[in-house]
Design an enzyme around this catalytic site. Structure first.
Site, PDB file in Angstrom:
ATOM      1  N   ASN A   9       0.860  -1.185   0.000  1.00 27.35           N
ATOM      2  CA  ASN A   9       0.000   0.000   0.000  1.00 27.35           C
ATOM      3  C   ASN A   9       0.896   1.234   0.000  1.00 27.35           C
ATOM      4  O   ASN A   9       1.498   1.568   1.013  1.00 27.35           O
ATOM      5  CB  ASN A   9      -0.894  -0.021   1.251  1.00 27.35           C
ATOM      6  CG  ASN A   9      -1.663   1.270   1.421  1.00 27.35           C
ATOM      7  OD1 ASN A   9      -1.829   2.042   0.473  1.00 27.35           O
ATOM      8  ND2 ASN A   9      -2.151   1.523   2.642  1.00 27.35           N
ATOM      9  N   LYS A  11       0.079   4.290  -0.235  1.00 27.26           N
ATOM     10  CA  LYS A  11      -0.564   5.484   0.337  1.00 27.26           C
ATOM     11  C   LYS A  11      -0.372   6.677  -0.621  1.00 27.26           C
ATOM     12  O   LYS A  11      -0.343   6.480  -1.835  1.00 27.26           O
ATOM     13  CB  LYS A  11      -0.024   5.769   1.731  1.00 27.26           C
ATOM     14  CG  LYS A  11       0.014   4.525   2.608  1.00 27.26           C
ATOM     15  CD  LYS A  11       0.273   4.830   4.043  1.00 27.26           C
ATOM     16  CE  LYS A  11       0.531   3.539   4.794  1.00 27.26           C
ATOM     17  NZ  LYS A  11       0.318   3.654   6.212  1.00 27.26           N
ATOM     18  N   HIS A  95      -9.416   1.015   5.012  1.00 26.52           N
ATOM     19  CA  HIS A  95      -8.108   1.211   5.639  1.00 26.52           C
ATOM     20  C   HIS A  95      -8.277   2.162   6.834  1.00 26.52           C
ATOM     21  O   HIS A  95      -9.077   3.101   6.777  1.00 26.52           O
ATOM     22  CB  HIS A  95      -7.119   1.800   4.621  1.00 26.52           C
ATOM     23  CG  HIS A  95      -5.712   1.801   5.132  1.00 26.52           C
ATOM     24  ND1 HIS A  95      -5.246   2.751   6.000  1.00 26.52           N
ATOM     25  CD2 HIS A  95      -4.680   0.938   4.923  1.00 26.52           C
ATOM     26  CE1 HIS A  95      -3.976   2.481   6.302  1.00 26.52           C
ATOM     27  NE2 HIS A  95      -3.612   1.379   5.665  1.00 26.52           N
ATOM     28  N   GLU A  97      -6.653   4.566   7.882  1.00 28.14           N
ATOM     29  CA  GLU A  97      -6.459   6.002   7.604  1.00 28.14           C
ATOM     30  C   GLU A  97      -7.723   6.599   6.981  1.00 28.14           C
ATOM     31  O   GLU A  97      -8.053   7.764   7.228  1.00 28.14           O
ATOM     32  CB  GLU A  97      -5.225   6.198   6.702  1.00 28.14           C
ATOM     33  CG  GLU A  97      -3.941   5.926   7.483  1.00 28.14           C
ATOM     34  CD  GLU A  97      -2.757   5.504   6.633  1.00 28.14           C
ATOM     35  OE1 GLU A  97      -2.789   5.649   5.399  1.00 28.14           O
ATOM     36  OE2 GLU A  97      -1.779   5.000   7.233  1.00 28.14           O
ATOM     37  N   GLU A 167      -5.215  -5.142  10.596  1.00 27.91           N
ATOM     38  CA  GLU A 167      -4.203  -4.097  10.747  1.00 27.91           C
ATOM     39  C   GLU A 167      -4.447  -3.353  12.057  1.00 27.91           C
ATOM     40  O   GLU A 167      -5.242  -2.386  12.084  1.00 27.91           O
ATOM     41  CB  GLU A 167      -4.291  -3.109   9.581  1.00 27.91           C
ATOM     42  CG  GLU A 167      -4.032  -3.736   8.237  1.00 27.91           C
ATOM     43  CD  GLU A 167      -3.452  -2.715   7.282  1.00 27.91           C
ATOM     44  OE1 GLU A 167      -2.316  -2.928   6.843  1.00 27.91           O
ATOM     45  OE2 GLU A 167      -4.108  -1.698   7.005  1.00 27.91           O
ATOM     46  N   GLY A 173       2.575   2.177  10.551  1.00 30.79           N
ATOM     47  CA  GLY A 173       3.477   3.311  10.369  1.00 30.79           C
ATOM     48  C   GLY A 173       4.197   3.728  11.638  1.00 30.79           C
ATOM     49  O   GLY A 173       4.790   4.805  11.695  1.00 30.79           O
ATOM     50  N   SER A 212       3.668  -2.326  10.128  1.00 25.39           N
ATOM     51  CA  SER A 212       5.129  -2.320  10.244  1.00 25.39           C
ATOM     52  C   SER A 212       5.776  -3.656   9.876  1.00 25.39           C
ATOM     53  O   SER A 212       6.763  -4.076  10.497  1.00 25.39           O
ATOM     54  CB  SER A 212       5.549  -1.858  11.646  1.00 25.39           C
ATOM     55  OG  SER A 212       5.068  -0.543  11.884  1.00 25.39           O
ATOM     56  N   GLY A 233       2.934  -1.103   4.223  1.00 28.37           N
ATOM     57  CA  GLY A 233       2.975   0.310   3.864  1.00 28.37           C
ATOM     58  C   GLY A 233       4.404   0.757   3.596  1.00 28.37           C
ATOM     59  O   GLY A 233       4.955   0.570   2.513  1.00 28.37           O
TER      60      GLY A 233
HETATM   61  C1  PEP Z   1      -0.612   0.069   5.869  1.00 26.01           C
HETATM   62  O1  PEP Z   1      -0.614   1.217   5.457  1.00 26.01           O
HETATM   63  O2  PEP Z   1      -1.542  -0.679   5.579  1.00 26.01           O
HETATM   64  C2  PEP Z   1       0.506  -0.368   6.713  1.00 26.01           C
HETATM   65  C3  PEP Z   1       0.432  -1.535   7.264  1.00 26.01           C
HETATM   66  O3  PEP Z   1       1.566   0.509   6.860  1.00 26.01           O
HETATM   67  P1  PEP Z   1       3.006   0.186   7.541  1.00 26.01           P
HETATM   68  O4  PEP Z   1       3.498  -1.112   6.953  1.00 26.01           O
HETATM   69  O5  PEP Z   1       3.859   1.336   7.180  1.00 26.01           O
HETATM   70  O6  PEP Z   1       2.771   0.046   9.010  1.00 26.01           O
END
Ligand code: PEP
Length: 253
Positions: A9, A11, A95, A97, A167, A173, A212, A233
């Site tokens: 992803n 973003k 998601h 966000e 998630e 993040g 992460s 991400g």
């Molecule tokens: C995401 O945006 O779905 C995500 C898991 O981000 P990150 O891997 O940066 O934590």
């Protein structure tokens, strides 16, 4: 057995130059017949570029969101048919966000999920709790509520194709990853919920972990029984970062 999926992803990151070098690097680095299904989710303006570079490759692509309406007076929005026009097979829905920053409710997510499924896209339904909710012991009830909203709107049948991504918001993040045990416990909870509705669908359902994920923790996470890959991400934004995750997948056959 469920094939592992590694999904990136991006973003709101990218440029024409970055998309070219990242996708070219992934194509070269993955080699033929990667052990995982690999998907990227670029920002909307780069979908034509992704389509041009990835057509006829083993890497699929998708949209980061969609509007549930087919067309019309929805300035700034993108419909399922527009994503299909650019070869998307997948689309993210719900998601965290989108939920936290853009006010998408469980009901909004459910309508997006249903519209994606009905249009022939494979929805990737994101669910997960905040840190406060985890600390209050509400992880399962939050995930349950988020799944129920979609199940009530769309039913169980779409989950024969759809994907769920667990998630935890506190791990996105932040550099804090759920331990494989923490993630596995929630994935098992999700699979058991589906099993109470349809055993066959539950057995086939891919449940990705996101939060992460990187080249150092992916193998341990993906080795767990109910963790069928990752939604990534930050680490999906570099060739080395994403390939190190893809290469840590061991075939489940
Ligand atoms: C995401 O945006 O779905 C995500 C898991 O981000 P990150 O891997 O940066 O934590």
């Amino acid at each position: 057995m469920r094939k592992i999926m590694v999904a990136g992803n991006w973003k709101m990151n990218g440029s024409k130059a970055m998309v070219s070098s990242l996708l070219d690097g992934l194509l070269h680095g993955l080699g033929e017949q990667p052990g995982a299904d690999v998907v990227v989710f670029p920002p909307f303006p780069y979908l034509p570029q992704a389509q041009e570079i990835l057509t006829a490759s083993d890497i699929a692509w998708g949209g980061q969101n969609l509007n549930p309406e087919e067309k019309g007076a929805h300035t700034g929005e993108t419909s399922a048919s527009m994503l299909l026009d650019f070869g998307c097979r997948y689309v993210l829905t719900g998601h965290s966000e989108r939920r936290a920053l853009y006010g998408e409710t469980d009901a909004d997510v459910a309508r997006r999920f249903e519209a994606a499924d009905q249009a022939g896209l494979v929805p990737v339904l994101c669910v997960g709790e905040t840190l406060e909710e985890r600390e209050r012991g509400e992880t399962e009830s939050i995930v349950d509520r988020q799944l129920d909203a979609v199940l009530q709107q769309a039913g169980i049948a779409p989950f024969a194709r759809a994907i769920v991504a667990y998630e935890p918001v506190w791990a996105i993040g932040t550099g804090k990853t759920a331990t494989p045990e923490q993630a596995q416990a929630v994935h098992a909870f999700i699979r058991n919920k589906f099993a109470s509705l349809d055993g066959t669908i539950a057995g086939q359902l891919r449940i990705l972990y996101g939060g992460s994920v990187n080249g150092s923790n992916a193998a341990d996470l993906f080795a767990r029984e109910d963790i069928d890959g990752g939604l990534v991400g930050g680490a999906s934004l570099t060739v080395e970062g994403f390939l190190s995750i893809c290469h840590s997948v061991h075939s489940r056959d």
